[in-house]
Design an enzyme around this catalytic site. Sequence first.
Site, PDB file in Angstrom:
ATOM      1  N   GLU A  62     -20.352  13.930 -18.133  1.00 26.54           N
ATOM      2  CA  GLU A  62     -20.252  12.948 -17.054  1.00 26.54           C
ATOM      3  C   GLU A  62     -19.406  13.453 -15.887  1.00 26.54           C
ATOM      4  OE1 GLU A  62     -18.725   9.639 -19.219  1.00 26.54           O
ATOM      5  OE2 GLU A  62     -20.714   8.940 -19.822  1.00 26.54           O
ATOM      6  N   LYS A  81     -27.733  13.845 -27.983  1.00 35.81           N
ATOM      7  CA  LYS A  81     -27.400  13.023 -26.810  1.00 35.81           C
ATOM      8  C   LYS A  81     -25.882  12.983 -26.673  1.00 35.81           C
ATOM      9  CE  LYS A  81     -26.059   9.430 -26.193  1.00 35.81           C
ATOM     10  NZ  LYS A  81     -24.681   8.855 -25.926  1.00 35.81           N
ATOM     11  N   THR A 113     -20.657   8.935 -27.035  1.00 36.71           N
ATOM     12  CA  THR A 113     -21.097   9.185 -28.402  1.00 36.71           C
ATOM     13  C   THR A 113     -21.984  10.401 -28.429  1.00 36.71           C
ATOM     14  OG1 THR A 113     -20.999   6.866 -28.961  1.00 36.71           O
ATOM     15  CG2 THR A 113     -22.353   8.255 -30.360  1.00 36.71           C
ATOM     16  N   ASN A 147     -16.992   6.339 -15.048  1.00 43.30           N
ATOM     17  CA  ASN A 147     -16.373   5.660 -16.178  1.00 43.30           C
ATOM     18  C   ASN A 147     -15.553   4.435 -15.792  1.00 43.30           C
ATOM     19  OD1 ASN A 147     -17.148   7.124 -18.646  1.00 43.30           O
ATOM     20  ND2 ASN A 147     -16.397   8.849 -17.442  1.00 43.30           N
ATOM     21  N   SER A 178     -18.993   1.409 -21.288  1.00 41.68           N
ATOM     22  CA  SER A 178     -19.689   2.137 -22.360  1.00 41.68           C
ATOM     23  C   SER A 178     -18.837   2.240 -23.600  1.00 41.68           C
ATOM     24  CB  SER A 178     -20.060   3.535 -21.884  1.00 41.68           C
ATOM     25  OG  SER A 178     -18.891   4.269 -21.612  1.00 41.68           O
ATOM     26  N   THR A 228     -28.123   7.995 -23.063  1.00 39.48           N
ATOM     27  CA  THR A 228     -27.401   6.885 -22.422  1.00 39.48           C
ATOM     28  C   THR A 228     -27.071   7.320 -20.988  1.00 39.48           C
ATOM     29  OG1 THR A 228     -25.312   7.669 -23.378  1.00 39.48           O
ATOM     30  CG2 THR A 228     -26.436   5.881 -24.513  1.00 39.48           C
TER      31      THR A 228
END
Lengths: 383, 383
Positions: free
Chosen positions: A259, A168, A179, A378, A383, A146
Amino acid sequence: MSVTAAKGFRAAGIAAGIKENGNPDLALVVNDGPRRAAAGVFTSNRVKAAPVLWSEQVLRSGQVSAVVLNSGGANACTGPKGFQDTHATAEKAAEVLGRGAIEVAVCSTGLIGVLLPMDKLLPGVETAAAQLSEHGGEKAAIAIKTTDTVHKTSVVTKDGWTVGGMAKGAGMLAPGLATMLVVLTTDAGLDSEALDRALRAATKVTFDRVDSDGCMSTNDTVLLLASGAAGVTPEYEEFAEAVRQVCADLGQQLIRDAEGASKDIKVEVINAATEDDAVEVGRSIARNNLLKCAIHGEDPNWGRVLSAIGTTRAVFEPDRLGVAINGVWVCKNGGVGEDREKVDMRYREVHIVADLAAGSETATIWTNDLTADYVHENSAYSS
Amino acid sequence: MSVTAAKGFRAAGIAAGIKENGNPDLALVVNDGPRRAAAGVFTSNRVKAAPVLWSEQVLRSGQVSAVVLNSGGANACTGPKGFQDTHATAEKAAEVLGRGAIEVAVCSTGLIGVLLPMDKLLPGVETAAAQLSEHGGEKAAIAIKTTDTVHKTSVVTKDGWTVGGMAKGAGMLAPGLATMLVVLTTDAGLDSEALDRALRAATKVTFDRVDSDGCMSTNDTVLLLASGAAGVTPEYEEFAEAVRQVCADLGQQLIRDAEGASKDIKVEVINAATEDDAVEVGRSIARNNLLKCAIHGEDPNWGRVLSAIGTTRAVFEPDRLGVAINGVWVCKNGGVGEDREKVDMRYREVHIVADLAAGSETATIWTNDLTADYVHENSAYSS
């Protein structure tokens, strides 16, 4: 090699059109046996996505023939229709593969609260099945990305048998960021009880100790599938160690790709009275936003470490605490230690040691710094 | 007016040279009586700064004659020397004021792990004492600022008596961000037991429910001093409500001035089985970094609210949860509700309601969004 490194497995990764940008978004992993033993661990979040509720049921039998994974949508908080969609996905895979639906696990990742485009997902399962290959592991790993900037795979090969896997996300099982989906495969011949034991032991000290931002996902899933195709049954301890190694490697890859992160932080708690104390303290340090900002600014702000330790129930005396940052004991006996100017924080890797001086147990938690890029990513990405 | 709004109090705020930039950094508040009853609540962090350890001892007698507060250094994690410095500060104030040192509370805020410049602080106490005034409340409030952009004061005047106060920081008692220092004064004639009861009741539903970034300080202190100078003893309930109002007002001022924040978020949990459940859920939502980033981006990402609720032990059924953002029920029955496009998030105030559908209890937690400015401020400023 990923999930197809071990014998007895085929995989595929395709673009089914679930993601609007046309990137790969559907993966299929199939266990051709002869055995189909499996184990799984799932998010401890009480708000669980439909695929988690379904796959928990699948795993009750200890048998998994195939796993369908999609990115582009989490299928979480989607009500009865969401569960029907997961069920229909398993049914479609079962039909195409000639297996029972109750042996098909499903994993999803992406935005919460949106139904999956089943008109694209179900044909995608057919397409993926047609492309299944013993060399498909890499493509499968790519299709589950993702916000991941790289796909993550890991393989450990022992004497005649192999454990491999893909992952992932950047997070953990309890709790987890975004996730985390992981599928591990092995051609070693173990039953589901041994797989379950090895998987839980491995995740407890790897994925469970990766804490990028303290947020727990509704979809986290780690599956371990065994084909027995190698015709070898290793000693349990040796097998469990191989599983732990693959999990540890994938966990490190998750942290390195978290991230917005600019620093990978290893928080090592030593001399704790119990392992639980060490984990609690490590997690408290790893989740302290002020400390994570300081590390981002290359500031060895040990006071924020102490204030994080102070919020825990762990056994310690404040005036015996010690903190080392990148090898310099900047805090000794709860007060000022060596000169903080000695701390070199130029590199991506940061190592914090917290000495509780209360026993001999230890635990390590891996986390990241908190950056403006994390905020940007974010606040812009639903998401 | 601040701490000198109530009769019987004098205060001063000066620049003693503790801060290198020459800004005001030392405040003194004196209770001239006739009564000197007092109550205090302190950080629940187990790593407590020297002034907290000292002031906890002072408060045991229920008597406080004066409070010395400094910014520019927290005097936390400073070992026996730090405690000696706090003691010397109290002794100096006692000497200058002609009181007992054990009736002098001390509060400090600033960087952890650095000794205070006593050669500047002690003469500063003398200077401040010389400048004590019944109009000094404003200057005292200014002298305790650290990263605060404004000073915070609040006053409630009732029939012949007053409760006033000042605050610095953006945080809470358990836990708290940066350091929160609050001094409240009243000229009402209450004993220390009544003050303690009123103060604990007030902080429990105000400062304790302000959670800007989940980080708990080593120095948080809230003091309530009563002079009895009004010659009035109000009903306890009326007094307690006045204290609650001042605490609520100061708490809101802290949130509005939180580091780097662009949104003030009110998280209201309704229909909880217990108040504890409501607080736990509210805190979990308020601390979710992913949600705080989404709010910063004006994205009504209710999935992140549900995933935060799911990490708690509160009583609820996932498929009965509801979430409203700024009045729009974007999540109903654990799934998609009204159109998220209807949510207007242009303004600074954001109101999140989480409906647990499990009872009739409620609680509200106040927090902020997570911004790049927060990261910049806390990676650049050693505090």
